[in-house]
Write a protein that holds these residues in place. Structure first.
Motif, PDB file in Angstrom:
ATOM      1  N   PHE A   1      12.954  -2.956 -14.976  1.00 36.50           N
ATOM      2  CA  PHE A   1      11.708  -2.187 -14.992  1.00 36.50           C
ATOM      3  C   PHE A   1      10.696  -2.922 -14.125  1.00 36.50           C
ATOM      4  O   PHE A   1      10.676  -4.156 -14.085  1.00 36.50           O
ATOM      5  CB  PHE A   1      11.176  -2.054 -16.424  1.00 36.50           C
ATOM      6  N   SER A   2       9.861  -2.152 -13.432  1.00 39.91           N
ATOM      7  CA  SER A   2       8.833  -2.747 -12.573  1.00 39.91           C
ATOM      8  C   SER A   2       7.473  -2.636 -13.249  1.00 39.91           C
ATOM      9  O   SER A   2       7.045  -1.534 -13.618  1.00 39.91           O
ATOM     10  CB  SER A   2       8.800  -2.054 -11.209  1.00 39.91           C
ATOM     11  N   LEU A   3       6.827  -3.785 -13.417  1.00 43.49           N
ATOM     12  CA  LEU A   3       5.461  -3.822 -13.930  1.00 43.49           C
ATOM     13  C   LEU A   3       4.521  -3.608 -12.749  1.00 43.49           C
ATOM     14  O   LEU A   3       4.588  -4.344 -11.765  1.00 43.49           O
ATOM     15  CB  LEU A   3       5.168  -5.157 -14.600  1.00 43.49           C
TER      16      LEU A   3
ATOM     17  N   ARG B   1       0.852  -1.186   0.000  1.00 43.04           N
ATOM     18  CA  ARG B   1       0.000   0.000   0.000  1.00 43.04           C
ATOM     19  C   ARG B   1       0.882   1.229   0.000  1.00 43.04           C
ATOM     20  O   ARG B   1       1.796   1.359   0.808  1.00 43.04           O
ATOM     21  CB  ARG B   1      -0.938  -0.008   1.214  1.00 43.04           C
ATOM     22  N   ASP B   2       0.595   2.145  -0.930  1.00 41.21           N
ATOM     23  CA  ASP B   2       1.408   3.352  -1.069  1.00 41.21           C
ATOM     24  C   ASP B   2       0.481   4.507  -1.434  1.00 41.21           C
ATOM     25  O   ASP B   2      -0.262   4.424  -2.425  1.00 41.21           O
ATOM     26  CB  ASP B   2       2.467   3.159  -2.152  1.00 41.21           C
ATOM     27  N   SER B   3       0.523   5.561  -0.656  1.00 43.75           N
ATOM     28  CA  SER B   3      -0.309   6.748  -0.903  1.00 43.75           C
ATOM     29  C   SER B   3      -1.790   6.390  -0.987  1.00 43.75           C
ATOM     30  O   SER B   3      -2.494   6.726  -1.959  1.00 43.75           O
ATOM     31  CB  SER B   3       0.137   7.460  -2.184  1.00 43.75           C
ATOM     32  N   GLU B   4      -2.269   5.642   0.003  1.00 42.78           N
ATOM     33  CA  GLU B   4      -3.671   5.257   0.105  1.00 42.78           C
ATOM     34  C   GLU B   4      -4.151   4.368  -1.031  1.00 42.78           C
ATOM     35  O   GLU B   4      -5.344   4.224  -1.261  1.00 42.78           O
ATOM     36  CB  GLU B   4      -4.565   6.514   0.172  1.00 42.78           C
ATOM     37  N   MET B   5      -3.224   3.760  -1.767  1.00 45.48           N
ATOM     38  CA  MET B   5      -3.599   2.886  -2.874  1.00 45.48           C
ATOM     39  C   MET B   5      -2.703   1.661  -2.859  1.00 45.48           C
ATOM     40  O   MET B   5      -1.478   1.773  -2.761  1.00 45.48           O
ATOM     41  CB  MET B   5      -3.454   3.618  -4.206  1.00 45.48           C
ATOM     42  N   SER B   6      -3.306   0.477  -2.953  1.00 49.19           N
ATOM     43  CA  SER B   6      -2.531  -0.761  -3.021  1.00 49.19           C
ATOM     44  C   SER B   6      -2.171  -1.059  -4.463  1.00 49.19           C
ATOM     45  O   SER B   6      -2.927  -0.740  -5.393  1.00 49.19           O
ATOM     46  CB  SER B   6      -3.327  -1.928  -2.430  1.00 49.19           C
ATOM     47  N   HIS B   7      -1.026  -1.669  -4.655  1.00 47.35           N
ATOM     48  CA  HIS B   7      -0.643  -2.053  -6.010  1.00 47.35           C
ATOM     49  C   HIS B   7       0.218  -3.312  -5.979  1.00 47.35           C
ATOM     50  O   HIS B   7       0.871  -3.632  -4.989  1.00 47.35           O
ATOM     51  CB  HIS B   7       0.091  -0.914  -6.734  1.00 47.35           C
ATOM     52  N   LEU B   8       0.154  -4.020  -7.091  1.00 47.92           N
ATOM     53  CA  LEU B   8       0.939  -5.234  -7.309  1.00 47.92           C
ATOM     54  C   LEU B   8       2.099  -4.879  -8.229  1.00 47.92           C
ATOM     55  O   LEU B   8       1.924  -4.155  -9.218  1.00 47.92           O
ATOM     56  CB  LEU B   8       0.064  -6.301  -7.964  1.00 47.92           C
ATOM     57  N   SER B   9       3.289  -5.394  -7.933  1.00 45.81           N
ATOM     58  CA  SER B   9       4.442  -5.092  -8.775  1.00 45.81           C
ATOM     59  C   SER B   9       5.294  -6.342  -8.981  1.00 45.81           C
ATOM     60  O   SER B   9       5.424  -7.179  -8.087  1.00 45.81           O
ATOM     61  CB  SER B   9       5.297  -3.969  -8.183  1.00 45.81           C
ATOM     62  N   VAL B  10       5.830  -6.439 -10.189  1.00 37.35           N
ATOM     63  CA  VAL B  10       6.745  -7.500 -10.582  1.00 37.35           C
ATOM     64  C   VAL B  10       7.924  -6.831 -11.276  1.00 37.35           C
ATOM     65  O   VAL B  10       7.734  -5.947 -12.122  1.00 37.35           O
ATOM     66  CB  VAL B  10       6.067  -8.506 -11.542  1.00 37.35           C
ATOM     67  N   ARG B  11       9.133  -7.240 -10.942  1.00 37.21           N
ATOM     68  CA  ARG B  11      10.309  -6.621 -11.567  1.00 37.21           C
ATOM     69  C   ARG B  11      10.855  -7.519 -12.670  1.00 37.21           C
ATOM     70  O   ARG B  11      10.950  -8.737 -12.508  1.00 37.21           O
ATOM     71  CB  ARG B  11      11.400  -6.346 -10.528  1.00 37.21           C
ATOM     72  N   VAL B  12      11.196  -6.909 -13.795  1.00 29.90           N
ATOM     73  CA  VAL B  12      11.800  -7.619 -14.922  1.00 29.90           C
ATOM     74  C   VAL B  12      13.108  -6.910 -15.271  1.00 29.90           C
ATOM     75  O   VAL B  12      13.278  -5.720 -15.005  1.00 29.90           O
ATOM     76  CB  VAL B  12      10.875  -7.657 -16.159  1.00 29.90           C
ATOM     77  N   ALA B  13      14.028  -7.668 -15.867  1.00 24.89           N
ATOM     78  CA  ALA B  13      15.312  -7.088 -16.256  1.00 24.89           C
ATOM     79  C   ALA B  13      15.811  -7.761 -17.517  1.00 24.89           C
ATOM     80  O   ALA B  13      15.554  -8.943 -17.764  1.00 24.89           O
ATOM     81  CB  ALA B  13      16.345  -7.240 -15.133  1.00 24.89           C
ATOM     82  N   ASN B  14      16.524  -7.000 -18.323  1.00 23.87           N
ATOM     83  CA  ASN B  14      17.175  -7.506 -19.526  1.00 23.87           C
ATOM     84  C   ASN B  14      18.592  -7.917 -19.155  1.00 23.87           C
ATOM     85  O   ASN B  14      19.374  -7.105 -18.680  1.00 23.87           O
ATOM     86  CB  ASN B  14      17.178  -6.419 -20.597  1.00 23.87           C
ATOM     87  N   GLN B  15      18.948  -9.183 -19.379  1.00 21.86           N
ATOM     88  CA  GLN B  15      20.269  -9.681 -18.994  1.00 21.86           C
ATOM     89  C   GLN B  15      21.322  -9.472 -20.085  1.00 21.86           C
ATOM     90  O   GLN B  15      22.499  -9.731 -19.842  1.00 21.86           O
ATOM     91  CB  GLN B  15      20.187 -11.162 -18.649  1.00 21.86           C
ATOM     92  N   ARG B  16      20.899  -9.055 -21.272  1.00 23.28           N
ATOM     93  CA  ARG B  16      21.852  -8.831 -22.353  1.00 23.28           C
ATOM     94  C   ARG B  16      22.335  -7.394 -22.351  1.00 23.28           C
ATOM     95  O   ARG B  16      21.688  -6.485 -21.824  1.00 23.28           O
ATOM     96  CB  ARG B  16      21.212  -9.165 -23.695  1.00 23.28           C
TER      97      ARG B  16
END
Length: 294
Positions: free
Chosen positions: A210-212, A150-165
């Motif tokens: 980057f975070s989705l 929960r951040d700033s009165e709003m909940s959110h889901l996040s997944v982090r992705v990265a490019n390994q190349r």
């Protein structure tokens, strides 16, 4: 119906190699009817041993055929299988050292058939090896956990992705889905996929990480669902990423899935991008999966 759900527990439909633990009844997976796909998708170790076994079988078969026409292969000893076997290898590969050679009409016919088959099979093997090496793969890394906070009165889901190349991935499209086993009015189970709208689903260039992020608002499929309810429904978060590799120009894709045993609440990802003293960007992939509680 709870006993049905319990049987399915921990068998996520779209985990990294989820197809390995699915038994298909009434559907025969025949390798020869889809040979090209099987040759591309089996592991390298199995591909090597299958190729070696086929190579030995083909040459042993032709060696036996040559033994059936004795004294028509110059330089071989009558009845010695290995002489004919190695002559078959030389013919199959079109090497021909000049020591052994067909001298009779039957041997010439067999050698001609082997030459033709050898050229075809060598071309097929070369194409398969090249295709396995050239098959586009997105070296995209997903975080070990999905986070809900929960951040700033709003909940959110996040997944982090990265490019390994080192080369970036261009025009990246990302999607998140909530997958659940829903009990239908008739009592049957059906897997339902609900899209989780991302704050930013299109990324022009993915160089580092980057975070989705999906906002859990009144319109979100996750709104009002407790962790216990999601576990009972065998829910999981399905993440897919597609883009274009800048070097090869080929479309690449990657995917993963998070069961809710891999979802952390009230956590956030640790920063991995920093600037060094000389002004260069530093990306610390050793902290990519690291999270911290709030």
């Amino acid at each position: 119906m709870p006993h049905v759900l319990s049987r399915l527990r921990s068998h996520h439909a779209l985990e990294e190699r989820g197809h390995d633990n699915i038994v298909r009844v009434g559907h025969a997976d025949r390798a020869w009817s889809d040979f090209y796909h099987h040759a591309l998708t089996i592991r390298w170790s199995r591909f090597f041993w299958y190729a070696l076994a086929g190579y030995v079988v083909v040459n042993a078969t032709f060696a036996l055929l040559y033994m059936m026409v004795p004294r028509q292969i110059a330089g071989t000893r009558p009845g010695v299988f290995w002489d004919y076997f190695f002559f078959s290898i030389q013919t199959f590969s079109t090497v021909g050292y000049g020591v052994m050679a067909p001298v009779g009409p039957a041997a010439h016919v067999i050698a001609s058939c082997e030459l033709l088959g050898g050229m075809i099979l060598n071309a097929v093997a070369t194409g398969l090896v090249f295709a396995r090496f050239a098959r586009p793969r997105a070296r995209v890394m997903f975080s070990n956990s999905a986070l809900i906070r929960r951040d700033s009165e709003m909940s959110h889901l996040s997944v982090r992705v990265a490019n390994q190349r080192l080369s970036p991935i261009l025009s990246v499209d990302a999607e998140l889905f909530l997958s659940r086993l829903i009990v239908q009015p008739n009592g049957r189970l059906a897997r339902q996929f609900d899209p989780l709208v991302l704050v930013q689903s299109h990324i022009p260039v993915l160089r580092f990480a980057f975070s989705l992020m999906h906002v859990i608002d009144a319109h979100s499929p996750l709104n009002g669902l407790t962790a216990e309810e999601l576990r009972k429904e065998e829910a999981e978060i399905v993440a897919t990423v597609t883009g274009t590799d800048e070097v090869s120009g080929q479309s690449v894709f990657a995917r993963t899935a998070y069961g809710f045993d891999r979802v952390l609440y009230n956590h956030r990802f640790v920063d991995i991008i920093d600037t060094s003293a000389d002004g260069r960007i530093t990306v610390d992939y050793t902290r990519f999966h690291a999270t911290e509680g709030e």
